[in-house]
Design a protein around this motif. Structure first.
Motif, short mmCIF file in Angstrom:
data_model
loop_
_atom_site.label_atom_id
_atom_site.label_comp_id
_atom_site.label_asym_id
_atom_site.label_seq_id
_atom_site.Cartn_x
_atom_site.Cartn_y
_atom_site.Cartn_z
N GLN A 1 26.72 -15.29 23.37
CA GLN A 1 25.52 -15.95 23.90
C GLN A 1 25.71 -16.29 25.38
O GLN A 1 26.75 -16.80 25.78
N GLY A 2 24.72 -15.93 26.18
CA GLY A 2 24.77 -16.23 27.60
C GLY A 2 25.53 -15.21 28.44
O GLY A 2 25.58 -15.31 29.65
N LEU A 3 26.15 -14.23 27.77
CA LEU A 3 26.89 -13.20 28.49
C LEU A 3 26.01 -11.98 28.75
O LEU A 3 25.05 -11.73 28.03
N THR A 4 26.35 -11.22 29.78
CA THR A 4 25.71 -9.93 30.04
C THR A 4 26.79 -8.95 30.47
O THR A 4 27.88 -9.35 30.87
N GLY A 5 26.49 -7.66 30.36
CA GLY A 5 27.43 -6.64 30.80
C GLY A 5 28.66 -6.50 29.91
O GLY A 5 29.69 -6.01 30.33
N VAL A 6 28.54 -6.91 28.66
CA VAL A 6 29.67 -6.89 27.72
C VAL A 6 29.84 -5.49 27.12
O VAL A 6 28.86 -4.82 26.79
N THR A 7 31.09 -5.09 26.94
CA THR A 7 31.42 -3.88 26.19
C THR A 7 32.07 -4.30 24.88
O THR A 7 32.98 -5.14 24.87
N LEU A 8 31.59 -3.71 23.79
CA LEU A 8 32.14 -3.99 22.47
C LEU A 8 32.85 -2.75 21.94
O LEU A 8 32.33 -1.64 22.04
N ILE A 9 34.04 -2.97 21.38
CA ILE A 9 34.76 -1.93 20.64
C ILE A 9 34.77 -2.42 19.20
O ILE A 9 35.24 -3.53 18.93
N GLY A 10 34.24 -1.62 18.31
CA GLY A 10 34.20 -2.03 16.91
C GLY A 10 34.83 -1.00 16.02
O GLY A 10 34.52 0.19 16.10
N SER A 11 35.75 -1.45 15.16
CA SER A 11 36.45 -0.57 14.24
C SER A 11 35.95 -0.78 12.81
O SER A 11 35.98 -1.89 12.31
N SER A 12 35.47 0.28 12.18
CA SER A 12 35.01 0.28 10.80
C SER A 12 33.91 -0.77 10.58
O SER A 12 32.84 -0.65 11.15
N ALA B 1 27.28 -2.49 16.35
CA ALA B 1 25.99 -1.79 16.39
C ALA B 1 24.84 -2.74 16.05
O ALA B 1 23.80 -2.74 16.72
N ARG B 2 25.03 -3.56 15.02
CA ARG B 2 23.99 -4.52 14.63
C ARG B 2 23.75 -5.53 15.75
O ARG B 2 22.61 -5.87 16.06
N LEU B 3 24.83 -6.03 16.35
CA LEU B 3 24.71 -7.03 17.40
C LEU B 3 23.99 -6.46 18.62
O LEU B 3 23.12 -7.10 19.20
N TYR B 4 24.35 -5.22 18.99
CA TYR B 4 23.66 -4.56 20.10
C TYR B 4 22.16 -4.46 19.80
O TYR B 4 21.32 -4.73 20.65
N SER B 5 21.84 -4.05 18.59
CA SER B 5 20.45 -3.88 18.20
C SER B 5 19.67 -5.19 18.28
O SER B 5 18.48 -5.20 18.61
N MET B 6 20.35 -6.30 18.02
CA MET B 6 19.71 -7.61 18.05
C MET B 6 19.59 -8.18 19.46
O MET B 6 18.60 -8.84 19.79
N TYR B 7 20.60 -7.93 20.29
CA TYR B 7 20.67 -8.53 21.64
C TYR B 7 21.06 -7.50 22.69
O TYR B 7 22.09 -7.66 23.36
N PRO B 8 20.28 -6.45 22.90
CA PRO B 8 20.70 -5.39 23.83
C PRO B 8 20.92 -5.88 25.26
O PRO B 8 21.72 -5.29 25.99
N GLU B 9 20.26 -6.95 25.63
CA GLU B 9 20.39 -7.47 27.01
C GLU B 9 21.80 -8.00 27.29
O GLU B 9 22.18 -8.12 28.46
N ARG B 10 22.58 -8.28 26.27
CA ARG B 10 23.93 -8.82 26.47
C ARG B 10 24.97 -7.74 26.75
O ARG B 10 26.03 -8.02 27.28
N PHE B 11 24.67 -6.51 26.33
CA PHE B 11 25.72 -5.49 26.25
C PHE B 11 25.50 -4.31 27.18
O PHE B 11 24.40 -3.81 27.32
N LYS B 12 26.60 -3.89 27.79
CA LYS B 12 26.59 -2.72 28.67
C LYS B 12 26.88 -1.45 27.87
O LYS B 12 26.24 -0.43 28.06
N SER B 13 27.88 -1.53 26.97
CA SER B 13 28.31 -0.32 26.28
C SER B 13 29.02 -0.63 24.97
O SER B 13 29.46 -1.76 24.74
N LEU B 14 29.14 0.42 24.14
CA LEU B 14 29.80 0.32 22.85
C LEU B 14 30.77 1.48 22.65
O LEU B 14 30.50 2.61 23.06
N VAL B 15 31.89 1.18 21.99
CA VAL B 15 32.80 2.21 21.48
C VAL B 15 32.96 1.89 20.00
O VAL B 15 33.48 0.83 19.63
N LEU B 16 32.46 2.79 19.15
CA LEU B 16 32.50 2.59 17.71
C LEU B 16 33.53 3.51 17.09
O LEU B 16 33.47 4.73 17.27
#
Length: 162
Positions: A51-62, A69-84
């Motif tokens: 909450q309150g962050l922007t430009g975040v990259t998430l790496i999610g395993s399994s 993916a769910r979090l990005y879908s809910m709050y896309p404005e917080r995240f820059k990129s994903l590695v799944l």
């Protein structure tokens, strides 16, 4: 302010082998502890942490990949990129993912011989969003040297923009 998070899977903890590998290359990596939490509890905790962050990259395993993916879908404005990494998107919860980053800002890596999360289901998920699936000769844990190098290269591409 943290901008790189690792979300672990169901059977691992926040400081397992993937975390250790990534932390060596990216010392700023943070990994919340989601042990013994169901998906809704994980979503609530991850929502609060980011909450309150922007430009975040998430790496999610399994299961952590499903969470990312769910979090990005809910709050896309917080995240820059994903590695799944072998994301558990083959579930009903995976169907609830409505939005992902553009193809240039997401990498999905999956083992060809994964017996936990079906490769074909992850391929369908990627196709739904028009993103490429990086298939490696490995199993669910993605523990081979090739898989590890692929992970680090993918993260470098979407996080540092190399």
């Amino acid at each position: 302010m943290p901008t790189l998070f690792f979300f672990h899977g169901l059977e691992s903890g926040p400081h397992g082998s993937k975390y250790q590998l990534i932390k060596k290359a990216f010392p700023e990596l943070e990994s919340p502890d989601f042990q013994n939490m169901d998906l809704q509890q994980r979503i609530a905790k991850a929502s609060e942490i980011t909450q309150g962050l922007t430009g975040v990259t998430l790496i999610g395993s399994s299961f952590g990949g499903l969470l990312a993916a769910r979090l990005y879908s809910m709050y896309p404005e917080r995240f820059k990129s994903l590695v799944l990494l072998a994301p558990a998107v083959h579930t009903d919860e995976g169907e609830l993912v409505a939005e992902l980053p553009p193809a240039s800002r997401i990498r999905v890596i999956h083992g060809k011989s994964d017996e936990v999360v079906p490769h074909a289901k992850v391929a369908e998920f990627c196709k739904r969003f028009g993103i490429s699936l990086i298939t490696v000769e490995d199993e669910h844990r993605l523990a081979s040297e090739t898989s590890q190098q692929t992970m680090l290269a993918a993260l470098d591409e979407v996080y540092t923009g190399a």
